[in-house]
Design an enzyme around this catalytic site. Structure first.
Site, mmCIF file in Angstrom:
data_model
loop_
_atom_site.group_PDB
_atom_site.id
_atom_site.type_symbol
_atom_site.label_atom_id
_atom_site.label_comp_id
_atom_site.label_asym_id
_atom_site.label_seq_id
_atom_site.Cartn_x
_atom_site.Cartn_y
_atom_site.Cartn_z
ATOM 1 N N CYS A 4 40.336 52.529 43.433
ATOM 2 C CA CYS A 4 40.810 51.368 44.189
ATOM 3 C C CYS A 4 42.188 51.676 44.797
ATOM 4 O O CYS A 4 42.302 52.556 45.627
ATOM 5 C CB CYS A 4 40.818 50.110 43.334
ATOM 6 S SG CYS A 4 40.950 48.591 44.329
ATOM 7 N N HIS A 40 35.238 50.010 42.348
ATOM 8 C CA HIS A 40 35.504 50.122 40.918
ATOM 9 C C HIS A 40 34.257 50.630 40.186
ATOM 10 O O HIS A 40 33.353 49.840 39.906
ATOM 11 C CB HIS A 40 35.897 48.764 40.334
ATOM 12 C CG HIS A 40 37.245 48.293 40.752
ATOM 13 N ND1 HIS A 40 38.385 48.605 40.040
ATOM 14 C CD2 HIS A 40 37.644 47.541 41.812
ATOM 15 C CE1 HIS A 40 39.428 48.056 40.633
ATOM 16 N NE2 HIS A 40 39.013 47.415 41.711
ATOM 17 N N GLU A 53 34.039 51.328 37.109
ATOM 18 C CA GLU A 53 34.008 50.706 35.788
ATOM 19 C C GLU A 53 33.440 49.294 35.832
ATOM 20 O O GLU A 53 33.137 48.714 34.781
ATOM 21 C CB GLU A 53 35.421 50.699 35.179
ATOM 22 C CG GLU A 53 36.375 49.668 35.738
ATOM 23 C CD GLU A 53 37.013 50.051 37.058
ATOM 24 O OE1 GLU A 53 37.944 49.334 37.483
ATOM 25 O OE2 GLU A 53 36.586 51.054 37.675
#
Length: 232
Positions: free
Chosen positions: A105, A213, A215
């Site tokens: 990001c 992202h 994650e």
């Protein structure tokens, strides 16, 4: 920039279980410089099979097989936080030695020369030429799932080329001008679109990054992190 929120649902894709042999796991440091989202990144890397440490200790950062640089918030704030812990120097030293680094990001955005956000212009890390600026789009931030256009020879997106990934951002790099000197060093750039085309990911030797992202991208994000870990 707005901190990512947990998405309601993830696209389904099958992935194998991460290795349980800790002796065979790659050591990855998540740089703890004050940015948010670090614990989500740690958990995702562990799910992808890495041995993970959250730290800013220079020795650990330089010794790890891989370094992940997260980032949420404004470009200028992330740069101040990074330089306060000498993160800029540590990233430079790793890359000079061919040691892999992955930015996420705003951790991707600060790798460019400059960021322009809300009238403020901030010098970035300068690993890549170009300016990060607000996207021309009817709706900002760009928040939610989106597809990407990855190169055929991408390592990060191997096996997940047609999956969706979770984005939360208002700014991005919209041009790519760096070219490799040989076919072996040619940077691989992945694109996405929200209002206009922007850089969604880059693979450039030991330096890789994603605007989205991983994650928070469900199984596809874990698979991408596993692809990166396997390449260390």
């Amino acid at each position: 920039m707005t901190a990512a929120t947990q998405p309601d649902a993830a696209p389904l894709t099958s992935t194998s279980s991460p290795t349980t042999d800790t002796a065979a796991r790659k050591a990855v440091v998540v740089l703890d410089y004050g940015s948010g989202n670090v614990h989500s990144a740690v958990k995702a890397l562990e799910s992808a099979g890495a041995e993970v440490e959250l730290t800013r200790d220079p020795d650990a950062v330089l010794a790890a097989d891989g370094l992940l640089v997260p980032g949420v918030g404004a470009f200028d704030a992330v740069m101040r936080q990074l330089t306060a812990v000498r993160g800029d120097e540590l990233i430079d030293r790793r890359l000079a030695g061919g040691r892999p680094v992955l930015g996420i990001c705003v951790g991707q955005q600060v790798l460019f020369e400059r960021g322009v956000e809300r009238g403020a212009e901030t010098e970035g890390l300068g690993q890549w030429p170009g300016i990060v600026r607000e996207l021309h789009a009817d709706r900002l931030p760009h928040m939610g799932w989106n597809t990407v256009d990855a190169p055929e020879d991408s390592v990060l997106f191997r096996g997940i080329e047609h999956e969706r990934f979770y984005f939360v951002h208002s700014c991005a790099a919209t041009e790519w001008t760096l070219e490799g000197r040989t076919e072996a060093t040619r940077p691989l750039v992945t694109w996405a679109e929200h209002g206009e085309r922007f850089v969604a990911a880059v693979e450039n030797g030991p330096l890789s990054a994603t605007q989205f992202h991983p994650e928070k991208s469900g199984d596809a994000g874990i698979r991408l992190l596993r692809n990166w870990i396997d390449s260390l």
